[in-house]
Design a protein around this motif. Structure first.
Motif, PDB file in Angstrom:
ATOM      1  N   ASP A  82       0.818  -1.210   0.000  1.00 23.47           N
ATOM      2  CA  ASP A  82       0.000   0.000   0.000  1.00 23.47           C
ATOM      3  C   ASP A  82       0.856   1.266   0.000  1.00 23.47           C
ATOM      4  OD1 ASP A  82      -2.402  -1.403   0.073  1.00 23.47           O
ATOM      5  OD2 ASP A  82      -2.376  -1.544   2.262  1.00 23.47           O
ATOM      6  N   ASN A  83       2.156   1.120   0.217  1.00 27.09           N
ATOM      7  CA  ASN A  83       3.048   2.274   0.243  1.00 27.09           C
ATOM      8  C   ASN A  83       3.491   2.581  -1.186  1.00 27.09           C
ATOM      9  OD1 ASN A  83       5.012   4.234   0.608  1.00 27.09           O
ATOM     10  ND2 ASN A  83       5.917   3.229   2.394  1.00 27.09           N
ATOM     11  N   MET A  84       2.637   3.293  -1.908  1.00 31.76           N
ATOM     12  CA  MET A  84       2.887   3.520  -3.329  1.00 31.76           C
ATOM     13  C   MET A  84       4.064   4.451  -3.584  1.00 31.76           C
ATOM     14  SD  MET A  84       1.061   1.611  -5.016  1.00 31.76           S
ATOM     15  CE  MET A  84       0.254   0.322  -4.090  1.00 31.76           C
ATOM     16  N   GLN A  85       4.270   5.409  -2.700  1.00 33.91           N
ATOM     17  CA  GLN A  85       5.401   6.321  -2.887  1.00 33.91           C
ATOM     18  C   GLN A  85       6.719   5.551  -2.854  1.00 33.91           C
ATOM     19  OE1 GLN A  85       5.530   9.535  -0.053  1.00 33.91           O
ATOM     20  NE2 GLN A  85       7.240  10.545  -1.057  1.00 33.91           N
ATOM     21  N   GLN A  86       6.869   4.665  -1.881  1.00 36.01           N
ATOM     22  CA  GLN A  86       8.079   3.864  -1.762  1.00 36.01           C
ATOM     23  C   GLN A  86       8.185   2.868  -2.910  1.00 36.01           C
ATOM     24  OE1 GLN A  86      10.651   4.192   0.201  1.00 36.01           O
ATOM     25  NE2 GLN A  86      11.707   2.380  -0.597  1.00 36.01           N
ATOM     26  N   THR A  87       7.057   2.272  -3.286  1.00 37.74           N
ATOM     27  CA  THR A  87       7.056   1.275  -4.365  1.00 37.74           C
ATOM     28  C   THR A  87       7.466   1.892  -5.699  1.00 37.74           C
ATOM     29  OG1 THR A  87       5.349  -0.017  -3.256  1.00 37.74           O
ATOM     30  CG2 THR A  87       5.637  -0.397  -5.609  1.00 37.74           C
ATOM     31  N   VAL A  88       6.940   3.067  -5.983  1.00 36.31           N
ATOM     32  CA  VAL A  88       7.327   3.772  -7.210  1.00 36.31           C
ATOM     33  C   VAL A  88       8.813   4.098  -7.187  1.00 36.31           C
ATOM     34  CG1 VAL A  88       7.062   5.924  -8.507  1.00 36.31           C
ATOM     35  CG2 VAL A  88       5.033   4.690  -7.730  1.00 36.31           C
ATOM     36  N   LYS A  89       9.295   4.524  -6.036  1.00 38.49           N
ATOM     37  CA  LYS A  89      10.718   4.849  -5.897  1.00 38.49           C
ATOM     38  C   LYS A  89      11.590   3.630  -6.179  1.00 38.49           C
ATOM     39  CE  LYS A  89      13.999   6.876  -2.595  1.00 38.49           C
ATOM     40  NZ  LYS A  89      14.146   7.418  -1.211  1.00 38.49           N
ATOM     41  N   GLU A  90      11.174   2.472  -5.665  1.00 44.32           N
ATOM     42  CA  GLU A  90      11.941   1.240  -5.862  1.00 44.32           C
ATOM     43  C   GLU A  90      11.938   0.785  -7.317  1.00 44.32           C
ATOM     44  OE1 GLU A  90      10.409  -1.672  -3.190  1.00 44.32           O
ATOM     45  OE2 GLU A  90      11.087  -0.625  -1.388  1.00 44.32           O
ATOM     46  N   ASN A  91      10.922   1.207  -8.064  1.00 46.97           N
ATOM     47  CA  ASN A  91      10.801   0.792  -9.462  1.00 46.97           C
ATOM     48  C   ASN A  91      11.107   1.924 -10.440  1.00 46.97           C
ATOM     49  OD1 ASN A  91       9.654  -2.112  -9.576  1.00 46.97           O
ATOM     50  ND2 ASN A  91       8.394  -1.134  -8.011  1.00 46.97           N
ATOM     51  N   ALA A  92      11.666   3.006  -9.933  1.00 47.65           N
ATOM     52  CA  ALA A  92      11.916   4.189 -10.775  1.00 47.65           C
ATOM     53  C   ALA A  92      12.812   3.885 -11.968  1.00 47.65           C
ATOM     54  CB  ALA A  92      12.519   5.308  -9.928  1.00 47.65           C
ATOM     55  N   ALA A  93      13.718   2.921 -11.823  1.00 44.88           N
ATOM     56  CA  ALA A  93      14.638   2.597 -12.919  1.00 44.88           C
ATOM     57  C   ALA A  93      13.912   2.045 -14.141  1.00 44.88           C
ATOM     58  CB  ALA A  93      15.688   1.592 -12.435  1.00 44.88           C
ATOM     59  N   CYS A  94      12.684   1.551 -13.950  1.00 43.64           N
ATOM     60  CA  CYS A  94      11.904   1.004 -15.076  1.00 43.64           C
ATOM     61  C   CYS A  94      11.257   2.097 -15.918  1.00 43.64           C
ATOM     62  CB  CYS A  94      10.801   0.078 -14.554  1.00 43.64           C
ATOM     63  SG  CYS A  94      11.392  -1.415 -13.735  1.00 43.64           S
ATOM     64  N   PHE A 116       0.070   3.501 -10.633  1.00 42.28           N
ATOM     65  CA  PHE A 116       0.962   4.466  -9.980  1.00 42.28           C
ATOM     66  C   PHE A 116       2.300   4.561 -10.705  1.00 42.28           C
ATOM     67  CE2 PHE A 116      -2.147   4.158  -6.699  1.00 42.28           C
ATOM     68  CZ  PHE A 116      -2.010   5.304  -5.912  1.00 42.28           C
ATOM     69  N   LEU A 117       2.792   3.442 -11.218  1.00 40.02           N
ATOM     70  CA  LEU A 117       4.071   3.475 -11.931  1.00 40.02           C
ATOM     71  C   LEU A 117       3.921   4.218 -13.250  1.00 40.02           C
ATOM     72  CD1 LEU A 117       7.001   2.605 -11.720  1.00 40.02           C
ATOM     73  CD2 LEU A 117       6.408   0.466 -12.864  1.00 40.02           C
ATOM     74  N   LEU A 118       2.822   4.001 -13.936  1.00 37.10           N
ATOM     75  CA  LEU A 118       2.568   4.723 -15.181  1.00 37.10           C
ATOM     76  C   LEU A 118       2.326   6.203 -14.896  1.00 37.10           C
ATOM     77  CD1 LEU A 118       2.224   4.611 -18.235  1.00 37.10           C
ATOM     78  CD2 LEU A 118      -0.184   3.990 -17.891  1.00 37.10           C
ATOM     79  N   GLY A 119       1.639   6.494 -13.799  1.00 34.65           N
ATOM     80  CA  GLY A 119       1.430   7.886 -13.408  1.00 34.65           C
ATOM     81  C   GLY A 119       2.750   8.601 -13.177  1.00 34.65           C
ATOM     82  N   ALA A 120       3.705   7.901 -12.560  1.00 31.15           N
ATOM     83  CA  ALA A 120       5.013   8.498 -12.267  1.00 31.15           C
ATOM     84  C   ALA A 120       5.818   8.770 -13.532  1.00 31.15           C
ATOM     85  CB  ALA A 120       5.803   7.578 -11.334  1.00 31.15           C
ATOM     86  N   SER A 121       5.468   8.103 -14.624  1.00 28.67           N
ATOM     87  CA  SER A 121       6.187   8.319 -15.888  1.00 28.67           C
ATOM     88  C   SER A 121       5.812   9.633 -16.554  1.00 28.67           C
ATOM     89  CB  SER A 121       5.887   7.170 -16.858  1.00 28.67           C
ATOM     90  OG  SER A 121       4.560   7.287 -17.376  1.00 28.67           O
ATOM     91  N   GLY A 122       4.675  10.199 -16.154  1.00 23.76           N
ATOM     92  CA  GLY A 122       4.190  11.428 -16.790  1.00 23.76           C
ATOM     93  C   GLY A 122       3.363  11.180 -18.038  1.00 23.76           C
ATOM     94  N   LEU A 123       3.312   9.931 -18.510  1.00 26.00           N
ATOM     95  CA  LEU A 123       2.579   9.639 -19.743  1.00 26.00           C
ATOM     96  C   LEU A 123       1.068   9.826 -19.579  1.00 26.00           C
ATOM     97  CD1 LEU A 123       4.475   6.425 -20.932  1.00 26.00           C
ATOM     98  CD2 LEU A 123       4.652   8.736 -21.895  1.00 26.00           C
ATOM     99  N   LEU A 124       0.593   9.737 -18.334  1.00 27.26           N
ATOM    100  CA  LEU A 124      -0.846   9.871 -18.094  1.00 27.26           C
ATOM    101  C   LEU A 124      -1.287  11.317 -17.876  1.00 27.26           C
ATOM    102  CD1 LEU A 124      -1.705   6.856 -15.727  1.00 27.26           C
ATOM    103  CD2 LEU A 124      -2.580   7.250 -18.035  1.00 27.26           C
ATOM    104  N   ASN A 125      -0.360  12.249 -17.835  1.00 31.50           N
ATOM    105  CA  ASN A 125      -0.736  13.644 -17.626  1.00 31.50           C
ATOM    106  C   ASN A 125      -1.705  14.110 -18.711  1.00 31.50           C
ATOM    107  OD1 ASN A 125       0.948  13.719 -15.438  1.00 31.50           O
ATOM    108  ND2 ASN A 125       2.548  14.938 -16.400  1.00 31.50           N
ATOM    109  N   GLY A 126      -2.844  14.639 -18.274  1.00 30.20           N
ATOM    110  CA  GLY A 126      -3.870  15.078 -19.213  1.00 30.20           C
ATOM    111  C   GLY A 126      -4.704  13.949 -19.784  1.00 30.20           C
ATOM    112  N   LYS A 127      -4.432  12.716 -19.342  1.00 36.28           N
ATOM    113  CA  LYS A 127      -5.138  11.539 -19.850  1.00 36.28           C
ATOM    114  C   LYS A 127      -6.116  11.016 -18.800  1.00 36.28           C
ATOM    115  CE  LYS A 127      -2.350  11.156 -23.538  1.00 36.28           C
ATOM    116  NZ  LYS A 127      -2.789  11.256 -24.941  1.00 36.28           N
ATOM    117  N   ILE A 128      -7.068  10.211 -19.256  1.00 35.32           N
ATOM    118  CA  ILE A 128      -8.028   9.570 -18.363  1.00 35.32           C
ATOM    119  C   ILE A 128      -7.432   8.274 -17.837  1.00 35.32           C
ATOM    120  CG2 ILE A 128     -10.311   8.485 -18.242  1.00 35.32           C
ATOM    121  CD1 ILE A 128     -11.189  10.415 -20.464  1.00 35.32           C
TER     122      ILE A 128
END
Length: 322
Positions: A82-94, A116-128
Motif C-alpha cells: 500500500d506504500n505507493m510512494q516507496q514502491t514507485v521509488k523502488e521501481n523508478a529505474a523502469c 501508480f508506476l505509469l502515473g510516475a512516468s508522466g505519460l498519463l498527464n492530461g489523460k483519463i
C-alpha cells in the motif's frame, strides 16, 4: 503476431501476473485448437538487478527491460504493497524504458495499483485513468494532472489503458482481447473465465478509509469531530466552529492531509455509515437516512448514488448480509 510483455516490477502481485498470463495463454490455446496462428507472443521483463533474483518465473525466461525488443503492448501488474510512494521509488529505474516503449509505439496497460508506476512516468498527464477504488485519493494527490475516473472499471486513452482493482483486471484483459482479436474471442474468453462483461463501474466496492497517518493535530481534531457527530450536525460549520483556526486554514490543511475537503469528508463518512446499515440491518430506509445524518431523502439518495454508483435500494439488494 503481437508482442506483449509483462513487467515484473519489485513488489508485483503474484495473482495479478498469473491472471494476465492465464488469459493470454488461453487465447493462444484457443487459436491453436482451431489451427490458427497464435495472436500473441508472451514474454516477461524486469529491471536489470531484478532479473537475476527472479531467474525464471511462470515458466518464462525473463529478459532485462533495458535490452528488451520493441513490444506492441507492455503490461504492468498490481503491487502487493500500500506504500505507493516507496514502491514507485523502488521501481523508478523502469520508468525510462516504459516511456521509450510507448514513444516507439507500444501500448501500456496497467492493472489496479500498477497505474501508480505509469502515473510516475508522466505519460498519463492530461489523460483519463483509473486505479483501485480505495487508492483513488492517493493517486489523485500524487498525480493531479491525470484525469482520474476512479469509478470506472476500465479506461483507454489512446494507447494507454488502466483498470480498477482486483477482478476489474479481467475486464481490461477482455477489452484488450476485443481490440486485438475481436469481440467474438472476447465473449469466448468471458465465458471461459465467467466474467460479467457489462460491469463498467467499481465505485460500489469502495470503503471510506480516511487517513490517520499524519501529525497535524488540527486536522485530527476535525476528523474526530466529524466521525463522532456526523449524524447530529446539520452543517460542517457546526462541527468545526470550536476549532481554534479560521475556516479557510482548516479547509486548506484538511485537504492537504486527507485529499478531500471537510464537507466531502462529512459526506463520505455519512455514506459509509449508511452502507453499513444497509448491509447489516433491516432498518427501514427512512431510519437509515436519519441515522446517517440526513433529513432530506431526496438529497440522501442523490449523494449516495453519486458516491456509490447505485441507489441505496440497489446497494442493499446486492450487499445485505442475509
Amino acid at each position: 503476431m503481437r508482442k506483449i510483455a509483462i513487467l515484473l516490477s519489485k513488489n508485483y502481485k503474484l495473482l495479478s501476473v498469473a491472471a494476465i498470463l492465464d488469459v493470454f495463454e488461453t487465447v493462444n490455446k484457443t487459436y491453436r485448437t482451431t489451427k490458427l496462428p497464435e495472436p500473441f507472443s508472451i514474454s516477461l521483463m524486469a529491471n536489470e538487478d531484478f532479473v537475476l533474483q527472479q531467474s525464471e518465473a511462470f515458466g518464462y525466461q525473463i529478459q532485462s527491460i533495458n535490452k528488451a525488443e520493441q513490444m506492441d503492448l507492455v503490461l504492468i501488474p498490481a503491487f502487493t504493497t500500500d506504500n505507493m510512494q516507496q514502491t514507485v521509488k523502488e521501481n523508478a529505474a523502469c520508468i525510462p524504458n516504459i516511456i521509450k516503449q510507448y514513444q516507439q509505439g507500444a501500448g501500456i496497460a496497467t492493472f489496479c495499483t500498477g497505474a501508480f508506476l505509469l502515473g510516475a512516468s508522466g505519460l498519463l498527464n492530461g489523460k483519463i485513468a483509473t486505479t483501485h477504488v480505495d487508492a483513488g485519493n492517493g493517486f489523485a494527490n500524487a498525480f493531479p494532472q491525470v484525469k482520474l475516473r476512479v469509478d470506472k472499471t476500465v479506461t483507454q486513452d489512446g494507447r494507454l489503458y488502466t483498470s480498477g482493482g482486483a477482478t476489474s483486471s479481467f475486464h481490461l484483459l477482455l477489452h484488450l482481447i476485443q481490440e486485438f482479436c475481436g469481440k467474438e474471442m472476447a465473449i469466448k474468453i468471458a465465458k471461459i473465465f465467467a466474467i460479467d462483461m457489462d460491469r463498467d463501474k467499481q465505485s460500489y466496492f469502495s470503503t471510506f478509509q480516511p487517513s490517520r497517518n499524519h501529525t497535524d493535530d488540527l486536522v485530527a481534531i476535525a476528523q474526530d469531530k466529524i466521525e463522532a457527530n456526523y449524524h447530529d450536525a446539520a452543517t460542517i460549520e457546526e462541527l468545526i466552529k470550536d476549532i481554534p483556526a479560521s475556516r479557510r486554514n482548516i479547509v486548506r490543511r484538511f485537504k492537504l492531509i486527507t485529499g478531500i475537503t471537510p464537507i466531502e469528508y462529512l459526506q463520505q463518512t455519512r455514506v459509509e455509515a449508511a452502507k453499513k446499515l444497509l448491509e447489516n440491518t433491516n432498518k427501514q430506509m427512512t431510519e437509515v437516512i436519519y441515522n446517517s445524518g440526513y433529513n432530506d431523502p431526496k438529497a440522501f439518495r442523490k449523494i449516495f448514488k453519486k458516491n456509490v454508483g447505485m441507489t441505496p435500494t440497489q446497494y442493499r439488494d446486492k450487499f445485505q448480509v442475509r
